[in-house]
Design a protein around this motif. Sequence first.
Motif, mmCIF file in Angstrom:
data_model
loop_
_atom_site.group_PDB
_atom_site.id
_atom_site.type_symbol
_atom_site.label_atom_id
_atom_site.label_comp_id
_atom_site.label_asym_id
_atom_site.label_seq_id
_atom_site.Cartn_x
_atom_site.Cartn_y
_atom_site.Cartn_z
ATOM 1 N N SER A 1 39.501 35.632 50.861
ATOM 2 C CA SER A 1 38.944 34.602 51.129
ATOM 3 C C SER A 1 39.605 34.023 49.221
ATOM 4 C CB SER A 1 37.564 34.964 51.172
ATOM 5 O OG SER A 1 36.740 34.354 49.623
ATOM 6 N N ARG B 1 42.714 36.695 57.789
ATOM 7 C CA ARG B 1 41.460 37.293 58.603
ATOM 8 C C ARG B 1 42.170 37.761 59.593
ATOM 9 N NH1 ARG B 1 35.788 34.343 57.147
ATOM 10 N NH2 ARG B 1 36.416 34.429 54.313
ATOM 11 N N ASN C 1 30.045 27.575 53.485
ATOM 12 C CA ASN C 1 29.480 28.829 52.680
ATOM 13 C C ASN C 1 29.116 28.472 51.137
ATOM 14 O OD1 ASN C 1 28.283 30.666 52.854
ATOM 15 N ND2 ASN C 1 30.154 31.993 53.157
ATOM 16 N N ASP D 1 30.183 30.778 44.930
ATOM 17 C CA ASP D 1 31.288 30.793 45.087
ATOM 18 C C ASP D 1 30.835 30.354 46.654
ATOM 19 O OD1 ASP D 1 33.723 31.971 46.236
ATOM 20 O OD2 ASP D 1 31.880 33.269 47.077
ATOM 21 N N GLY E 1 33.076 27.778 49.651
ATOM 22 C CA GLY E 1 34.412 27.944 50.437
ATOM 23 C C GLY E 1 34.137 27.353 51.873
HETATM 24 N N1 SER Z 1 33.503 33.799 49.466
HETATM 25 C C1 SER Z 1 32.566 32.532 50.611
HETATM 26 C C2 SER Z 1 33.608 32.846 52.226
HETATM 27 O O1 SER Z 1 34.778 33.557 52.002
HETATM 28 C C3 SER Z 1 32.204 31.525 49.793
HETATM 29 O O2 SER Z 1 34.088 31.229 49.458
HETATM 30 O O3 SER Z 1 32.868 32.371 52.678
#
Ligand code: SER
Length: 389
Positions: free
Chosen positions: A40, A68, A194, A217, A219
């Motif tokens: 991430s 992932r 997110n 944070d 993403g």
């Molecule tokens: N850390 C969160 C995610 O990977 C937002 O960046 O979804």
Amino acid sequence: MNTDRIVRTFVEYFEERGHHRIDGSTLLPPEGDPVLFTTSGMHPLTPYLEGRPHPLGRRLVNVQRCLRTTDLEEVGDPTHLTVFEMLGTWSLGDYEGPQSLDWGYGLLTEGFGIDPGLLHVTVFGGDEQTGPDTASLDLWQERGLPVELTVEDNWWSNGPTGPCGPDSEIFLWTGDTPPESTPTGDDRWVEVWNQVMMRHRRLDDGSLQPLPQRNVDTGLGLERLAMLLQGKRSVFECDVFDPWRRTVPPLWHVDGPSLRVVWDHLRSAVVVIGDGVRPGNTGRGYVLRRLVRRVLTVLWQDDPSRSLGDLPDELIRHTLDHFRQNEELDVVRRVLLEEERRFGRLLERGRQILARPRFRSGPLSEEDLCYLHDTHGLPRDLVLNLRPQ
Ligand code: SER
């Protein structure tokens, strides 16, 4: 809007709001880090989320390649890739969650032109350790968006311990009918963004401690956003895969989900090799090995004469360039081919051993599988592929 323009629009929007662009890291986390790959955008920033001052300030934006392995089994569906790019923003103890959500809403609706009537959000509803995220709920209600409250789905962490917090996710409706149901009730709601209110640290005993600063944070998966903005039904149809769509089907006739596995895993393998990983039996090398062997298993199902040596240079070059990697094209090709040869030899040996009277009939027992692994080095997956139970 092609992916280059999406990245530019995203980065400029946040630069105009005081964020500094930082370079994305490789897929390899720093020495001593417990995870195999960067999963991430926040990962390389963990020390700064935990309070160390970042040299470029408290507002950051970047594009980070991620891998992932938890999604490996989902690859082949329309929205998951093994290696993908994440557009990310951070407030390191600066502005709070509602400001971030509001900018996110502004960028999606005005910057990218998404109809607000097609958005749905989710918010953390609270559990026995942490109260509901009322600040996010209030912001979304002011913007008039439908909100679903959840517990587990709206808590983000990078692992069992470490920085974590409640999150709010923005979903876009992809159905042909007017929007209905909610994100947890209908998978035509696709998650776009997110936003994590990263202000806790989970300790070994499961308890939560406040981080020294209250961070945000966020993403967004780039390829998924591209798919949505380009009106496509799968990430494999967005412009990132143009060269794959053009060159692979004439080379290898593979259908539907299998073709997606081939594209995804080969592209991921090139990026992983580009970041310096080589096939092996443990750790990162094993992930790479699995990616390549899974592609070969699909390709050889119909035609065992297929070879990764036929992969057009253009695809390897395009992938290395896209991820800004300097690895030599010939090195990537050599690593793929060596692994192909090794796998070919192993399969041959496996076939010979499975043809022995002891294994010829009936299902293989657990003891057989252990013996084949321990004595002949034949991995369970490979044996089960050669002899489905
Ligand atoms: N850390 C969160 C995610 O990977 C937002 O960046 O979804």
